[in-house]
Design a protein around this motif. Structure first.
Motif, PDB file in Angstrom:
ATOM      1  N   SER A  89       4.291   0.676   2.009  1.00  0.00           N
ATOM      2  CA  SER A  89       4.310  -0.316   3.076  1.00  0.00           C
ATOM      3  C   SER A  89       3.928  -1.670   2.502  1.00  0.00           C
ATOM      4  N   CYS A  90       4.443  -2.713   3.103  1.00  0.00           N
ATOM      5  CA  CYS A  90       4.080  -4.073   2.714  1.00  0.00           C
ATOM      6  C   CYS A  90       3.890  -4.872   3.989  1.00  0.00           C
ATOM      7  N   ALA A  91       2.644  -5.121   4.319  1.00  0.00           N
ATOM      8  CA  ALA A  91       2.320  -5.903   5.509  1.00  0.00           C
ATOM      9  C   ALA A  91       2.234  -7.374   5.136  1.00  0.00           C
ATOM     10  N   THR A  92       2.860  -8.202   5.919  1.00  0.00           N
ATOM     11  CA  THR A  92       2.885  -9.631   5.619  1.00  0.00           C
ATOM     12  C   THR A  92       2.169 -10.431   6.698  1.00  0.00           C
ATOM     13  N   SER A  93       1.708 -11.588   6.308  1.00  0.00           N
ATOM     14  CA  SER A  93       1.114 -12.518   7.257  1.00  0.00           C
ATOM     15  C   SER A  93       1.335 -13.931   6.748  1.00  0.00           C
ATOM     16  N   GLY A  94       1.352 -14.874   7.685  1.00  0.00           N
ATOM     17  CA  GLY A  94       1.477 -16.271   7.306  1.00  0.00           C
ATOM     18  C   GLY A  94       2.891 -16.753   7.094  1.00  0.00           C
ATOM     19  N   SER A 125       0.839  -1.188   0.000  1.00  0.00           N
ATOM     20  CA  SER A 125       0.000   0.000   0.000  1.00  0.00           C
ATOM     21  C   SER A 125       0.880   1.247   0.000  1.00  0.00           C
ATOM     22  N   GLY A 126       0.241   2.391  -0.203  1.00  0.00           N
ATOM     23  CA  GLY A 126       0.959   3.652  -0.115  1.00  0.00           C
ATOM     24  C   GLY A 126       1.262   4.309  -1.445  1.00  0.00           C
ATOM     25  N   GLY A 127       0.932   3.656  -2.529  1.00  0.00           N
ATOM     26  CA  GLY A 127       1.176   4.262  -3.823  1.00  0.00           C
ATOM     27  C   GLY A 127       0.240   5.427  -4.071  1.00  0.00           C
ATOM     28  N   ASN A 164       5.813  -7.088  11.234  1.00  0.00           N
ATOM     29  CA  ASN A 164       5.845  -7.926  10.028  1.00  0.00           C
ATOM     30  C   ASN A 164       5.662  -7.094   8.758  1.00  0.00           C
ATOM     31  N   THR A 165       6.310  -5.963   8.725  1.00  0.00           N
ATOM     32  CA  THR A 165       6.105  -5.007   7.647  1.00  0.00           C
ATOM     33  C   THR A 165       7.449  -4.490   7.128  1.00  0.00           C
ATOM     34  N   VAL A 166       7.498  -4.314   5.829  1.00  0.00           N
ATOM     35  CA  VAL A 166       8.652  -3.700   5.188  1.00  0.00           C
ATOM     36  C   VAL A 166       8.198  -2.409   4.537  1.00  0.00           C
ATOM     37  N   TYR A 167       9.073  -1.423   4.522  1.00  0.00           N
ATOM     38  CA  TYR A 167       8.750  -0.101   3.995  1.00  0.00           C
ATOM     39  C   TYR A 167       9.712   0.281   2.879  1.00  0.00           C
ATOM     40  N   LEU A 168       9.238   1.167   2.029  1.00  0.00           N
ATOM     41  CA  LEU A 168      10.084   1.763   1.008  1.00  0.00           C
ATOM     42  C   LEU A 168       9.820   3.261   1.021  1.00  0.00           C
ATOM     43  N   VAL A 175      18.073   4.169  -8.075  1.00  0.00           N
ATOM     44  CA  VAL A 175      17.360   4.694  -6.910  1.00  0.00           C
ATOM     45  C   VAL A 175      18.281   4.966  -5.735  1.00  0.00           C
ATOM     46  N   LYS A 176      19.523   4.601  -5.864  1.00  0.00           N
ATOM     47  CA  LYS A 176      20.473   4.757  -4.764  1.00  0.00           C
ATOM     48  C   LYS A 176      20.555   6.231  -4.348  1.00  0.00           C
ATOM     49  N   GLY A 177      20.486   6.465  -3.063  1.00  0.00           N
ATOM     50  CA  GLY A 177      20.530   7.825  -2.548  1.00  0.00           C
ATOM     51  C   GLY A 177      19.179   8.503  -2.477  1.00  0.00           C
ATOM     52  N   ARG A 178      18.166   7.914  -3.101  1.00  0.00           N
ATOM     53  CA  ARG A 178      16.817   8.499  -3.068  1.00  0.00           C
ATOM     54  C   ARG A 178      15.825   7.609  -2.331  1.00  0.00           C
ATOM     55  N   PHE A 179      16.000   6.306  -2.442  1.00  0.00           N
ATOM     56  CA  PHE A 179      15.072   5.354  -1.827  1.00  0.00           C
ATOM     57  C   PHE A 179      15.747   4.683  -0.629  1.00  0.00           C
ATOM     58  N   THR A 180      14.936   4.332   0.355  1.00  0.00           N
ATOM     59  CA  THR A 180      15.433   3.641   1.535  1.00  0.00           C
ATOM     60  C   THR A 180      14.483   2.528   1.928  1.00  0.00           C
ATOM     61  N   ILE A 181      15.013   1.328   2.069  1.00  0.00           N
ATOM     62  CA  ILE A 181      14.218   0.200   2.532  1.00  0.00           C
ATOM     63  C   ILE A 181      14.428   0.029   4.027  1.00  0.00           C
ATOM     64  N   SER A 182      13.364  -0.335   4.712  1.00  0.00           N
ATOM     65  CA  SER A 182      13.470  -0.615   6.139  1.00  0.00           C
ATOM     66  C   SER A 182      12.439  -1.679   6.486  1.00  0.00           C
ATOM     67  N   ARG A 183      12.598  -2.249   7.661  1.00  0.00           N
ATOM     68  CA  ARG A 183      11.655  -3.289   8.075  1.00  0.00           C
ATOM     69  C   ARG A 183      11.399  -3.171   9.572  1.00  0.00           C
ATOM     70  N   ASP A 184      10.198  -3.541   9.958  1.00  0.00           N
ATOM     71  CA  ASP A 184       9.804  -3.583  11.358  1.00  0.00           C
ATOM     72  C   ASP A 184       9.361  -5.010  11.641  1.00  0.00           C
ATOM     73  N   ASN A 185      10.230  -5.791  12.229  1.00  0.00           N
ATOM     74  CA  ASN A 185       9.915  -7.196  12.453  1.00  0.00           C
ATOM     75  C   ASN A 185       8.773  -7.380  13.449  1.00  0.00           C
ATOM     76  N   ALA A 186       8.589  -6.412  14.324  1.00  0.00           N
ATOM     77  CA  ALA A 186       7.484  -6.500  15.282  1.00  0.00           C
ATOM     78  C   ALA A 186       6.131  -6.346  14.590  1.00  0.00           C
TER      79      ALA A 186
END
Length: 124
Positions: free
Chosen positions: A20-25, A6-8, A76-80, A63-74
Motif C-alpha cells: 500500500s502507498c498512502a499519500t497526503s498533501g 507499507s506491506g512489505g 488517496n492510496t495506491v496498491y500493488l 511482472v505482467k500477469g502476476r502483479f496488479t496495480i490499483s488505486r482508491d481515490n477516496a
C-alpha cells in the motif's frame, strides 16, 4: 507531500503480498502513480504504473500477469497486489506520484514524489 509505503515482508516463493502507498498533501486524483523497485547492486527499475484516471495501466514484462496495480481515490492510496512471487522479485519497492507524459510512464525521472520504500524478500 508525503507517500508512505507499507506491506512489505518476507514471503516464500509462490506467495503473495499486497503493498500500500498512502499519500497526503497532493491532489491524488490528478496524479499518475507508479511502483518501482531496486534490488541490491542494481538500478531502480519500473514495475507498474497507472494513469491519473485509472484508465490505463502499464507493467514491466517481468511482472505482467502476476502483479496488479490499483488505486482508491477516496483513500488517496495506491496498491500493488503481488502474486506468484519469485526470488528475483526481492527488492525495495518504492511508490511514486507524478504526471508523466505517455512516453515517460516507465521512467523514474517522470515522477516528482517518492515514498520511502518497503522491503520485499522472497525466499526460495
Amino acid at each position: 507531500v508525503q507517500l508512505q509505503a507499507s506491506g512489505g515482508g518476507l514471503v516464500q516463493a509462490g506467495g503473495s503480498l499486497r503493498l500500500s502507498c498512502a499519500t497526503s498533501g497532493l491532489t491524488f486524483g490528478s496524479y499518475g502513480m507508479g511502483w518501482f523497485r531496486q534490488a541490491p547492486g542494481k538500478e531502480r527499475e519500473f514495475v507498474t504504473a497507472m494513469r491519473w484516471n485509472g484508465g490505463s495501466t502499464y507493467y514491466a514484462d517481468s511482472v505482467k500477469g502476476r502483479f496488479t496495480i490499483s488505486r482508491d481515490n477516496a483513500k488517496n492510496t495506491v496498491y500493488l497486489q503481488m502474486n506468484g512471487l519469485k526470488p528475483e522479485d526481492t527488492a525495495v519497492y518504492y511508490c511514486a506520484a507524478g504526471r508523466p507524459v505517455l512516453t515517460g510512464v516507465r521512467v523514474a525521472q517522470s515522477y516528482a514524489y517518492w515514498g520511502q520504500g518497503t522491503q520485499v524478500t522472497v525466499s526460495s
